[in-house]
Write an enzyme that holds these catalytic residues in place. Structure first.
Site, PDB file in Angstrom:
ATOM      1  N   ASP A  23      -2.859  -8.519   6.760  1.00 45.65           N
ATOM      2  CA  ASP A  23      -3.523  -7.724   5.722  1.00 45.65           C
ATOM      3  C   ASP A  23      -5.006  -8.044   5.748  1.00 45.65           C
ATOM      4  O   ASP A  23      -5.408  -9.175   6.066  1.00 45.65           O
ATOM      5  CB  ASP A  23      -2.934  -8.030   4.344  1.00 45.65           C
ATOM      6  CG  ASP A  23      -1.550  -7.419   4.143  1.00 45.65           C
ATOM      7  OD1 ASP A  23      -1.235  -6.421   4.813  1.00 45.65           O
ATOM      8  OD2 ASP A  23      -0.807  -7.939   3.299  1.00 45.65           O
ATOM      9  N   ASP A  26       0.178  -0.040   5.320  1.00 45.56           N
ATOM     10  CA  ASP A  26       0.584   0.048   3.914  1.00 45.56           C
ATOM     11  C   ASP A  26       0.030   1.321   3.276  1.00 45.56           C
ATOM     12  O   ASP A  26       0.713   1.994   2.499  1.00 45.56           O
ATOM     13  CB  ASP A  26       0.078  -1.163   3.125  1.00 45.56           C
ATOM     14  CG  ASP A  26       0.628  -2.480   3.630  1.00 45.56           C
ATOM     15  OD1 ASP A  26       1.736  -2.495   4.194  1.00 45.56           O
ATOM     16  OD2 ASP A  26      -0.065  -3.502   3.451  1.00 45.56           O
TER      17      ASP A  26
END
Length: 171
Positions: A128, A146
């Protein structure tokens, strides 16, 4: 040319190029982040007063759900992603290619799911790097995969509110 190949060419599977594009972009960005950024909060890059680039590992799912577990969740989320990807590809096969809205939604979800599965299998975690915040509140870090999963899911939800064309009555 057989009828089945013609039907395949006219199906929503023609939109899988978008899933491939999302997957390639996601993996490329993650590799750039891993190769060029230091890990963790101390190495964040402040981009805007509400946005940082930040390299972190996510061992769970969205919002680090189950990230504190002993590793079994890696395989659970990988299995779920495979099932969802198969289900969406099946639906795309049954949709006409002209149903752009749903095919794009499904392709975005597939591309994002496969991108995160790649991370889980290869690295054991998802990379991330996007950190949005307001004041001292930080939204959980996330990535392109995402984002495309959420956009695709939102498109499916919005499609439920769109007016459907009714079939002509057979009188």
């Amino acid at each position: 040319m057989s009828n089945s190949s013609l039907a395949l060419k006219q199906s929503g599977l023609r939109w899988l190029w978008l899933a491939l594009l999302v997957f390639i972009a996601d993996i490329t960005i993650k590799l750039i982040v891993m190769d060029n950024m230091g890990y963790g909060w101390a190495n964040r890059i402040e981009v805007l007063p509400f946005f940082n680039l930040l390299y972190v590992h996510n061992y769970g799912a969205a919002f680090s759900f189950l990230s504190d577990q002993e590793g079994w969740q890696r395989w659970l989320f990988t299995g779920i992603a495979f099932v969802v990807t198969g289900m969406l590809a099946y639906w795309m096969r049954r949709l006409p290619a002209s149903d752009k809205w749903n095919n794009i939604a499904y392709a975005l979800i597939i591309g994002g799911a496969v991108g995160n599965v790649f991370d889980r299998i290869v690295h054991g975690f998802v990379v991330d790097y996007l950190d949005f915040y307001w004041g001292t509140y930080h939204w959980p870090a996330f990535n392109l995969a995402d984002s495309t999963i959420c956009i695709g899911a939102a498109m499916i939800i919005l499609d439920g509110f769109r007016a459907k064309k009714s079939a002509p009555s057979q009188s």
